[in-house]
Design a protein around this motif. Structure first.
Motif, PDB file in Angstrom:
ATOM      1  N   PRO A  89      -9.480  -0.536  10.319  1.00  0.00           N
ATOM      2  CA  PRO A  89      -8.648  -1.456  11.098  1.00  0.00           C
ATOM      3  C   PRO A  89      -7.694  -2.285  10.227  1.00  0.00           C
ATOM      4  CG  PRO A  89     -10.978  -2.077  11.277  1.00  0.00           C
ATOM      5  CD  PRO A  89     -10.897  -0.846  10.440  1.00  0.00           C
ATOM      6  N   LYS A  90      -8.096  -2.563   8.966  1.00  0.00           N
ATOM      7  CA  LYS A  90      -7.219  -3.323   8.078  1.00  0.00           C
ATOM      8  C   LYS A  90      -5.957  -2.517   7.748  1.00  0.00           C
ATOM      9  CE  LYS A  90     -10.721  -6.208   5.927  1.00  0.00           C
ATOM     10  NZ  LYS A  90     -11.409  -6.579   4.696  1.00  0.00           N
ATOM     11  N   ALA A  91      -6.102  -1.219   7.579  1.00  0.00           N
ATOM     12  CA  ALA A  91      -4.953  -0.352   7.294  1.00  0.00           C
ATOM     13  C   ALA A  91      -4.004  -0.342   8.505  1.00  0.00           C
ATOM     14  CB  ALA A  91      -5.419   1.061   6.964  1.00  0.00           C
ATOM     15  N   TYR A  92      -4.593  -0.280   9.685  1.00  0.00           N
ATOM     16  CA  TYR A  92      -3.782  -0.286  10.909  1.00  0.00           C
ATOM     17  C   TYR A  92      -3.050  -1.624  11.051  1.00  0.00           C
ATOM     18  CZ  TYR A  92      -2.439   0.048  15.810  1.00  0.00           C
ATOM     19  OH  TYR A  92      -1.731   0.060  16.986  1.00  0.00           O
ATOM     20  N   LYS A  93      -3.763  -2.725  10.807  1.00  0.00           N
ATOM     21  CA  LYS A  93      -3.156  -4.054  10.907  1.00  0.00           C
ATOM     22  C   LYS A  93      -2.012  -4.188   9.893  1.00  0.00           C
ATOM     23  CE  LYS A  93      -4.124  -8.963  10.926  1.00  0.00           C
ATOM     24  NZ  LYS A  93      -5.076 -10.026  10.794  1.00  0.00           N
ATOM     25  N   TYR A  94      -2.231  -3.701   8.701  1.00  0.00           N
ATOM     26  CA  TYR A  94      -1.186  -3.741   7.669  1.00  0.00           C
ATOM     27  C   TYR A  94       0.052  -2.949   8.146  1.00  0.00           C
ATOM     28  CZ  TYR A  94       1.379  -2.810   3.383  1.00  0.00           C
ATOM     29  OH  TYR A  94       2.374  -2.700   2.450  1.00  0.00           O
ATOM     30  N   LEU A  95      -0.193  -1.748   8.638  1.00  0.00           N
ATOM     31  CA  LEU A  95       0.885  -0.901   9.130  1.00  0.00           C
ATOM     32  C   LEU A  95       1.644  -1.602  10.262  1.00  0.00           C
ATOM     33  CD1 LEU A  95       1.454   2.577   9.365  1.00  0.00           C
ATOM     34  CD2 LEU A  95       0.750   1.829  11.610  1.00  0.00           C
ATOM     35  N   PHE A  96       0.892  -2.222  11.150  1.00  0.00           N
ATOM     36  CA  PHE A  96       1.489  -2.907  12.289  1.00  0.00           C
ATOM     37  C   PHE A  96       2.371  -4.066  11.825  1.00  0.00           C
ATOM     38  CE2 PHE A  96       1.722  -5.390  16.164  1.00  0.00           C
ATOM     39  CZ  PHE A  96       1.747  -4.428  17.153  1.00  0.00           C
ATOM     40  N   MET A 112       0.839  -1.183   0.000  1.00  0.00           N
ATOM     41  CA  MET A 112       0.000   0.000   0.000  1.00  0.00           C
ATOM     42  C   MET A 112       0.882   1.243   0.000  1.00  0.00           C
ATOM     43  SD  MET A 112      -3.265   0.139   2.535  1.00  0.00           S
ATOM     44  CE  MET A 112      -3.883  -1.503   2.770  1.00  0.00           C
ATOM     45  N   LYS A 113       0.517   2.203  -0.757  1.00  0.00           N
ATOM     46  CA  LYS A 113       1.243   3.463  -0.775  1.00  0.00           C
ATOM     47  C   LYS A 113       0.983   4.213   0.525  1.00  0.00           C
ATOM     48  CE  LYS A 113       2.836   3.689  -5.053  1.00  0.00           C
ATOM     49  NZ  LYS A 113       4.200   3.816  -5.365  1.00  0.00           N
ATOM     50  N   ASP A 114       1.970   5.001   0.947  1.00  0.00           N
ATOM     51  CA  ASP A 114       1.869   5.711   2.218  1.00  0.00           C
ATOM     52  C   ASP A 114       0.634   6.613   2.294  1.00  0.00           C
ATOM     53  OD1 ASP A 114       4.151   4.519   3.135  1.00  0.00           O
ATOM     54  OD2 ASP A 114       5.407   6.310   3.076  1.00  0.00           O
ATOM     55  N   GLN A 115       0.384   7.393   1.275  1.00  0.00           N
ATOM     56  CA  GLN A 115      -0.739   8.339   1.323  1.00  0.00           C
ATOM     57  C   GLN A 115      -2.087   7.628   1.422  1.00  0.00           C
ATOM     58  OE1 GLN A 115      -0.403  11.509   1.962  1.00  0.00           O
ATOM     59  NE2 GLN A 115       1.815  11.180   1.898  1.00  0.00           N
ATOM     60  N   LYS A 116      -2.245   6.516   0.685  1.00  0.00           N
ATOM     61  CA  LYS A 116      -3.491   5.734   0.774  1.00  0.00           C
ATOM     62  C   LYS A 116      -3.644   5.153   2.176  1.00  0.00           C
ATOM     63  CE  LYS A 116      -4.656   3.863  -3.757  1.00  0.00           C
ATOM     64  NZ  LYS A 116      -4.779   2.642  -4.523  1.00  0.00           N
ATOM     65  N   LEU A 117      -2.544   4.640   2.680  1.00  0.00           N
ATOM     66  CA  LEU A 117      -2.562   4.045   4.011  1.00  0.00           C
ATOM     67  C   LEU A 117      -2.906   5.091   5.076  1.00  0.00           C
ATOM     68  CD1 LEU A 117      -2.076   1.453   5.621  1.00  0.00           C
ATOM     69  CD2 LEU A 117       0.346   2.006   5.679  1.00  0.00           C
ATOM     70  N   ILE A 118      -2.331   6.256   4.959  1.00  0.00           N
ATOM     71  CA  ILE A 118      -2.609   7.345   5.909  1.00  0.00           C
ATOM     72  C   ILE A 118      -4.078   7.752   5.833  1.00  0.00           C
ATOM     73  CG2 ILE A 118      -2.085   9.762   6.460  1.00  0.00           C
ATOM     74  CD1 ILE A 118       0.813   9.153   5.488  1.00  0.00           C
ATOM     75  N   LYS A 119      -4.637   7.851   4.617  1.00  0.00           N
ATOM     76  CA  LYS A 119      -6.057   8.208   4.466  1.00  0.00           C
ATOM     77  C   LYS A 119      -6.948   7.157   5.112  1.00  0.00           C
ATOM     78  CE  LYS A 119      -5.775  10.990   0.283  1.00  0.00           C
ATOM     79  NZ  LYS A 119      -6.121  11.086  -1.122  1.00  0.00           N
ATOM     80  N   ARG A 120      -6.645   5.914   4.886  1.00  0.00           N
ATOM     81  CA  ARG A 120      -7.451   4.828   5.471  1.00  0.00           C
ATOM     82  C   ARG A 120      -7.327   4.826   7.001  1.00  0.00           C
ATOM     83  NH1 ARG A 120      -6.543  -0.182   1.253  1.00  0.00           N
ATOM     84  NH2 ARG A 120      -7.664   0.803  -0.459  1.00  0.00           N
ATOM     85  N   LEU A 121      -6.125   5.095   7.490  1.00  0.00           N
ATOM     86  CA  LEU A 121      -5.942   5.179   8.950  1.00  0.00           C
ATOM     87  C   LEU A 121      -6.799   6.299   9.533  1.00  0.00           C
ATOM     88  CD1 LEU A 121      -2.114   4.726   9.635  1.00  0.00           C
ATOM     89  CD2 LEU A 121      -3.966   3.381  10.582  1.00  0.00           C
ATOM     90  N   ARG A 122      -6.800   7.451   8.881  1.00  0.00           N
ATOM     91  CA  ARG A 122      -7.582   8.589   9.370  1.00  0.00           C
ATOM     92  C   ARG A 122      -9.071   8.258   9.417  1.00  0.00           C
ATOM     93  NH1 ARG A 122      -4.466  13.189   6.344  1.00  0.00           N
ATOM     94  NH2 ARG A 122      -2.858  13.566   7.891  1.00  0.00           N
ATOM     95  N   LYS A 123      -9.522   7.414   8.525  1.00  0.00           N
ATOM     96  CA  LYS A 123     -10.935   7.023   8.503  1.00  0.00           C
ATOM     97  C   LYS A 123     -11.229   5.929   9.532  1.00  0.00           C
ATOM     98  CE  LYS A 123     -11.715   8.279   3.705  1.00  0.00           C
ATOM     99  NZ  LYS A 123     -12.046   7.828   2.369  1.00  0.00           N
ATOM    100  N   GLY A 124     -10.168   5.426  10.202  1.00  0.00           N
ATOM    101  CA  GLY A 124     -10.364   4.404  11.219  1.00  0.00           C
ATOM    102  C   GLY A 124     -10.429   3.003  10.669  1.00  0.00           C
TER     103      GLY A 124
END
Length: 177
Positions: A15-22, A1-13
């Motif tokens: 959980p899959k984006a957070y799990k991926y980041l983790f 996942m690209k950083d900006q997409k991941l950041i947008k998904r994180l801001r929306k809450g």
């Protein structure tokens, strides 16, 4: 996942984006912090705090550089904060230790001073009086035993002890307070 997409998904809450980041960064960050502190448990605590903080502040965090750099810098700052807080605790304990040592040393010095003054006063006693006082107070002999040792009466021992104690009481009040 690209950083900006991941950041947008994180801001929306998301959980899959957070799990991926983790899963993507957790081990890398733990290794980085471990290399700084050589403590696996501390490294994991710092990284977990960073990840939880990221999730909790996801709505307000402004990440302009890469997400990896942001996490790296945040973990690094958390580690420095940990060192500072431990240093403050250590400094406080160290100060208490040195204050106590200083206090004990002062008490010992005061005791030594008082004992020196008392010994000087004992040395000022007349010879027979001094001998009787030393046998009674320092050697813990009874009046009867002192009288037998010196070939004098118990009454003489009592009189000499009375003179010694009166002399010491009178002259020791200046430094024994």
């Amino acid at each position: 996942m690209k950083d900006q997409k991941l950041i947008k998904r994180l801001r929306k809450g998301n959980p899959k984006a957070y799990k991926y980041l983790f899963t993507e960064y957790y081990d890398w960050l733990c290794n980085y912090i471990y290399n700084l502190c050589k403590d696996h448990s501390l490294a994991e605590d710092i990284v977990q705090d960073t990840m939880v903080g990221l999730w909790e502040k996801r709505n307000t965090i402004m990440i302009t550089a890469s997400l990896k750099n942001y996490l790296f810098k945040t973990c690094h700052n958390q580690f420095l904060q940990h060192i500072r807080s431990n240093k403050m605790r250590f400094d406080t304990l160290d100060k208490l230790k040195w204050d106590l040592i200083s206090e004990i040393t002062l008490e010992e010095d005061l005791y030594d001073y008082k004992m020196e003054k008392l010994n000087n006063l004992i040395n000022q006693l007349p010879p027979r009086c001094k001998e009787i006082f030393i046998q009674n107070k320092l050697e813990k002999k009874k009046y009867k035993d002192i009288a037998l040792d010196l070939g004098i009466s118990e009454k003489t021992v009592e009189n000499q002890m009375s003179k010694a104690l009166n002399f010491l009481r009178t002259n020791a009040t200046t430094f024994m307070l």
